[in-house]
Design an enzyme around this catalytic site. Structure first.
Site, PDB file in Angstrom:
ATOM      1  N   GLY A 534     -68.649  -4.856 -56.230  1.00  0.00           N
ATOM      2  CA  GLY A 534     -67.587  -5.830 -56.029  1.00  0.00           C
ATOM      3  C   GLY A 534     -67.080  -5.755 -54.610  1.00  0.00           C
ATOM      4  O   GLY A 534     -67.501  -4.908 -53.803  1.00  0.00           O
ATOM      5  N   GLY A 536     -63.456  -6.934 -51.911  1.00  0.00           N
ATOM      6  CA  GLY A 536     -62.099  -7.439 -51.786  1.00  0.00           C
ATOM      7  C   GLY A 536     -61.766  -7.704 -50.340  1.00  0.00           C
ATOM      8  O   GLY A 536     -62.652  -7.781 -49.469  1.00  0.00           O
ATOM      9  N   GLY A 539     -62.794  -4.505 -48.132  1.00  0.00           N
ATOM     10  CA  GLY A 539     -64.121  -3.932 -48.112  1.00  0.00           C
ATOM     11  C   GLY A 539     -64.902  -4.201 -49.378  1.00  0.00           C
ATOM     12  O   GLY A 539     -64.448  -4.905 -50.283  1.00  0.00           O
ATOM     13  N   VAL A 541     -67.577  -2.430 -52.497  1.00  0.00           N
ATOM     14  CA  VAL A 541     -67.827  -1.194 -53.230  1.00  0.00           C
ATOM     15  C   VAL A 541     -69.259  -1.209 -53.737  1.00  0.00           C
ATOM     16  O   VAL A 541     -69.715  -2.199 -54.312  1.00  0.00           O
ATOM     17  CB  VAL A 541     -66.845  -1.047 -54.417  1.00  0.00           C
ATOM     18  CG1 VAL A 541     -67.123   0.256 -55.162  1.00  0.00           C
ATOM     19  CG2 VAL A 541     -65.405  -1.085 -53.933  1.00  0.00           C
ATOM     20  N   LYS A 555     -66.803   3.012 -51.330  1.00  0.00           N
ATOM     21  CA  LYS A 555     -66.025   1.898 -50.790  1.00  0.00           C
ATOM     22  C   LYS A 555     -66.277   1.818 -49.288  1.00  0.00           C
ATOM     23  O   LYS A 555     -65.926   2.714 -48.532  1.00  0.00           O
ATOM     24  CB  LYS A 555     -64.539   2.106 -51.067  1.00  0.00           C
ATOM     25  CG  LYS A 555     -63.654   0.983 -50.538  1.00  0.00           C
ATOM     26  CD  LYS A 555     -62.198   1.242 -50.865  1.00  0.00           C
ATOM     27  CE  LYS A 555     -61.303   0.148 -50.314  1.00  0.00           C
ATOM     28  NZ  LYS A 555     -59.866   0.422 -50.587  1.00  0.00           N
ATOM     29  N   ASP A 652     -50.118  -2.771 -55.337  1.00  0.00           N
ATOM     30  CA  ASP A 652     -51.169  -3.749 -55.653  1.00  0.00           C
ATOM     31  C   ASP A 652     -51.703  -3.532 -57.066  1.00  0.00           C
ATOM     32  O   ASP A 652     -52.922  -3.495 -57.288  1.00  0.00           O
ATOM     33  CB  ASP A 652     -52.301  -3.659 -54.634  1.00  0.00           C
ATOM     34  CG  ASP A 652     -53.110  -4.954 -54.550  1.00  0.00           C
ATOM     35  OD1 ASP A 652     -52.624  -5.987 -55.040  1.00  0.00           O
ATOM     36  OD2 ASP A 652     -54.224  -4.928 -54.001  1.00  0.00           O
TER      37      ASP A 652
END
Length: 890
Positions: A534, A536, A539, A541, A555, A652
């Site tokens: 995935g 974001g 960065g 992963v 990450k 978050d």
């Protein structure tokens, strides 16, 4: 005179003694059930010797139950819930306590379950789960618990047989879960009557053997769901259809050794899910056996030995999931009736001897199909991707078409590879085998290796090769000279960065492992796109595997991001310093001039956003799973806020930052925005507003006011998402439902809160009560005023059933929110309770809107039912329930 003085002294002494004894009696006039006290002393005596941390796991428990009883308001025992009944005394009122609930989850209990458990005759719920050291046999004395409503013993180490409980045991038991133990033997037929009121039964993942009694399901007239999977049952499937059986929704017999032919399901009008995969069932699977089951949505008969033609299932109009893989069906083409199943989203026909061309015309009629698996068959000819994607119904939703190990020799596609949104897998076909000795083009690489990216389809070209060779010679010499200089400079810079990092780590007393970039690159296949889990804002992963087999999540921070080395080291310090089962563990890092890499533990199922909103991994997100996620995330945030020094605000909290392991245990991830919070301050002002739209608390989003209540607000939003199964902002929905919070408040105001539930959720009555409680807690977290939101410590307490905290929170809110009608609707009025009603975390109260079952009703005795106002059943797992012979009181 002397005698008179002595007599006066004696009288005064007796008077003092009487006054003292009266005073002591006045201090504690409450009554405690002596059989309850004996049972708890026996449990404590068995479990305290081997429990490694009983101060936490068995907090409040002791060997002086008579002096410090489990129900005493000032010293509650962990996991013990009580019923408080007011009694009259000569000089005032007192309370009579009875234990009605015992719940110890993950308490690291070691030992057996003593027979004295049968002395807790007033128990309504018994939950002892995930205690692997809890071994030995299940005692027969459980049958004495005639008021028991829910029995959950899953995830322990129980051995032996299910006891042959006496004839009239468990008169009101509705849910039993004995899964994931080591129980063996057969299911005793006489227990069918003992379990006559059962609605949900789970005995999966044990060592049960022998045949399932043919009439096993027929005696359980109230059965809604049964899971007998992952055992060693033999013989035939039990009879499935009976005029008396009209409530069954789910049946799971998978992964046993059941044999014989398939019984008829036709006429089973309520069934939604049926799974008999992984058995030895054989014979012809006739269409008549599965005819007109209008409610069936999932059917899995894979990994059996069925013969004959694949049955026509067009009468199953609501079917969404169908798996008939790995059976011995007669070779033939893909059935043309597949396209008529308009609700079908997953079709698996692997290893069923399919022949002929790829059935694009059959599939074109599928309106909902997302996953198509036709591996290990004999399909041949050309896969015409352009033709498949031209079908409007199919191209709208299809995500994966897997045709591994077939006989496909050609692939036709005229489009751009970047426009291909469907994942195709043709590995093991002649098309991919022939391509091994050729130069792979974009299309071949995409469908054979699932590595889809555009390169321009560069082919071998003689002129290009000559030019490239000459140029590369010059470039090689130049690059070699430059590389030597850069290498020396890079080593100096790396040493400087590592020195700075080690100094930071020493300041905070953390010692993460520092990996080399080459180690990380090798573990991720040079950050291969197929290994990406995935990405974001900061960065991406990747999944990595080290040479010793250890799997990790790497990450990789974008070099173009605004995160500096200081921010990067801050995240390492934060994550390395915290250790909690609901927080992702940091294994190490890699530091370079342009490479910031974090190495975390690998969490198998990915993030909650994918599982909840995109249904990845096909995980059954039942209410028990969602409740555990809410509680686990709450524990993790509470740890950050209260149990770390200094405190940490995550900033978050959202679904994509909640990861789930293979046991569906939640773990909070991504501390890139987290802040160390000064102990002496309750809030700070910041101009750097960070976080995700939809989750931001109003005072933080508009004024930059930052406190731990920012995370509390985000957690409230997350709860609403988990319960509703939708994102907090969804522009595809009707206008009045785009914003989840607004819609939730409208439903709350209209007393229609259950309409918020995810349509995929099927709840029992007691679960509906629990959902409403969790939603009320979410609304408390979403208060517009940060000061009036509860702390995470109180949120976790309320979610675990500490109604003392909830009553206190709601009472305070009632006093402070007179003008806010939204909160008036969720705040019961506690002013009518007696002034001396005990306040304790061991006491649980039902919401004011719920039905209260009186302890004096025939639910517990044979006396005339009465709705005594002096009897309050404290246990949030009950509401109005349909039990033969039981009176309902309000």
């Amino acid at each position: 005179m002397e005698k008179r003085t002595t007599a006066v002294k004696v009288l005064l002494g007796l008077l003092c003694l009487h006054l003292c004894s009266s005073s002591v009696a006045a201090e504690d006039q409450n009554e405690y059930n002596t059989t309850d006290l004996y049972a708890m002393e026996q449990l404590w005596g068995e479990w305290n010797k081997t429990n490694p941390d009983f101060d936490t796991n068995l907090a409040g428990w002791n060997d002086h139950a008579a002096m410090q009883p489990p129900c005493k308001p000032s010293s509650p025992w962990r996991g013990v819930s009580c019923n408080a009944k007011q009694i009259s005394m000569s000089d005032g009122n007192a309370w009579k306590f009875e234990i009605v609930g015992l719940a110890l989850r993950n308490a690291e209990i070691v030992g057996s379950l003593p027979p004295a458990i049968g002395n807790l005759t007033n128990l309504v719920t018994l939950t002892l789960t995930e205690n692997r050291g809890l071994t030995g046999a299940i005692p027969e004395e459980l049958g004495n618990l005639k008021s028991l409503f829910e029995l959950d013993l899953h995830g322990n180490g129980f051995t032996g047989y299910i006891p042959r409980f006496f004839y009239d045991a468990f008169g009101f038991l509705q849910a039993i879960d004995l899964s994931d133990n080591q129980l063996k033997g057969q299911l005793p037929e006489n227990n069918n009557f003992s379990f006559r009121t059962i609605q949900t039964m789970n005995v999966s993942k044990n060592l049960f053997s022998g045949s399932i009694p043919p009439k096993f399901l027929l005696y359980l007239k109230n059965l809604v769901s049964a899971d007998l999977s992952h055992n060693e049952f033999t013989g035939a499937l039990p009879t499935l259809v009976s005029p008396n059986q009209t409530k069954i929704l789910e049946l799971d017999f998978s992964d046993n050794k059941l044999n014989g032919s398939f019984p008829t399901m036709s006429g089973l009008k309520t069934i939604r899910t049926f799974n008999a995969s992984g058995n030895l069932l054989s014979g012809k699977l006739d269409t008549a056996l599965l005819f007109n089951i209008s409610s069936l949505t999932k059917l899995d008969l894979s990994r059996n030995r069925f013969t004959g033609a694949i049955p026509n299932l067009t009468s199953l109009t609501k079917l969404e999931y169908l798996d008939l893989s790995y059976n011995n069906f007669t070779p033939g083409p893909v059935p043309d009736w597949i396209g008529k199943l308009k609700s079908l989203h997953t079709l698996k026909l692997q290893g069923v001897s399919l022949t002929g061309d790829v059935p694009w015309s059959v599939l074109a009629g599928s309106e909902s199909l997302t996953t198509l698996l036709l591996d290990f068959n004999d399909l041949k000819g050309t896969l015409d991707i352009s033709r498949i994607l031209a079908a409007p119904n199919l191209s709208r939703k299809i995500q994966i078409i897997s045709l591994r190990n077939n006989s496909i020799s050609h692939v036709a596609y005229s489009g751009h590879i970047n426009d291909l949104n469907v994942k195709f897998n043709l590995s093991g076909n002649p098309y991919c085998d022939l391509a091994v000795n050729q130069d792979d083009d974009d299309l071949t690489r995409c469908v054979c290796q699932q590595t889809c990216f555009y390169t321009g389809n560069i082919k071998n070209n003689k002129n290009v090769i000559i030019i490239a060779t000459v140029v590369s010679g010059f470039v090689t010499v130049f690059v070699s000279l430059v590389s030597i200089a850069l290498f020396c400079q890079s080593r100096r810079e790396r040493k400087k960065l590592i020195c700075e990092a080690n100094q930071k780590f020493a300041d905070y007393e953390v010692k993460p492992t520092i990996y080399t970039y080459s180690e990380i690159r090798a573990s991720t296949g040079d950050f291969h796109p197929e290994m990406r889990l995935g990405s974001g804002h900061y960065g991406a992963v990747y999944k990595g595997t080290f040479p010793n087999g250890t799997q990790v999540a790497v990450k990789q921070l974008f070099t173009k991001s605004q995160q500096t080395l200081h921010d990067f080291l801050n995240e390492i310090v934060l994550v390395a310093a915290v250790k909690h089962r609901n927080l992702v563990k940091l294994k190490g890092c890699c530091i370079g001039k342009h490479e910031y890499l974090l190495v975390h533990e690998y969490v198998e199922l990915g993030d909650l956003e994918q599982l909840l909103f995109e249904n990845s991994h096909n995980v059954n997100m039942c209410w028990a799973v969602r409740r555990n996620i809410c509680l686990g995330v709450g524990h993790g945030i509470h740890y950050l806020h209260s149990l770390t020094q200094p405190r940490i605000i995550h900033r978050d909290i959202k679904a994509s930052n909640i990861l789930l392991d293979k046991n569906l245990e939640p773990k909070i991830a991504d501390f890139g925005l987290a802040l160390l919070f000064p102990v002496e301050q309750s809030n700070v002002l910041t101009i750097h507003i960070a976080g995700t739209r939809g989750y931001l608390a109003p005072e933080y989003a508009t004024l930059g006011q930052l406190s731990e209540k920012v995370d509390v607000y985000s957690f409230g939003v997350l709860i609403l998402e988990i319960v509703s199964g939708r994102r907090n902002i969804d522009s595809k929905l009707p206008e009045d439902r785009v914003y989840l919070l607004e819609w939730a408040w409208k439903l709350r105001d209209g007393n229609r809160l259950l309409q918020l539930l995810d349509p995929k959720l099927t709840l029992q009555v007691h679960e509906e009560v629990e959902v409403l409680r969790i939603l009320n807690i979410a609304f408390l977290c979403l208060h517009i005023s940060a000061e009036k939101r509860p702390t995470m410590a109180r949120v976790v307490a309320m979610m675990q059933g500490d109604m003392d905290a909830e009553i206190s929170e709601l009472t305070q809110l009632r006093e402070e929110s007179r003008l806010d009608k939204r909160f008036e609707s969720i705040v019961p009025d506690f002013s009518t309770l007696p002034h001396n009603f005990p306040s304790s975390s061991s006491i649980i109260s039902l919401p004011s809107s719920s039905t209260i079952l009186s302890r004096d009703s025939t639910m517990y005795t044979n006396s005339t039912p009465s709705a005594s106002s002096n009897s309050v059943l404290l246990g949030a797992t009950r509401s109005t329930i349909d039990i033969p012979g039981a009176e309902k009181t309000t």
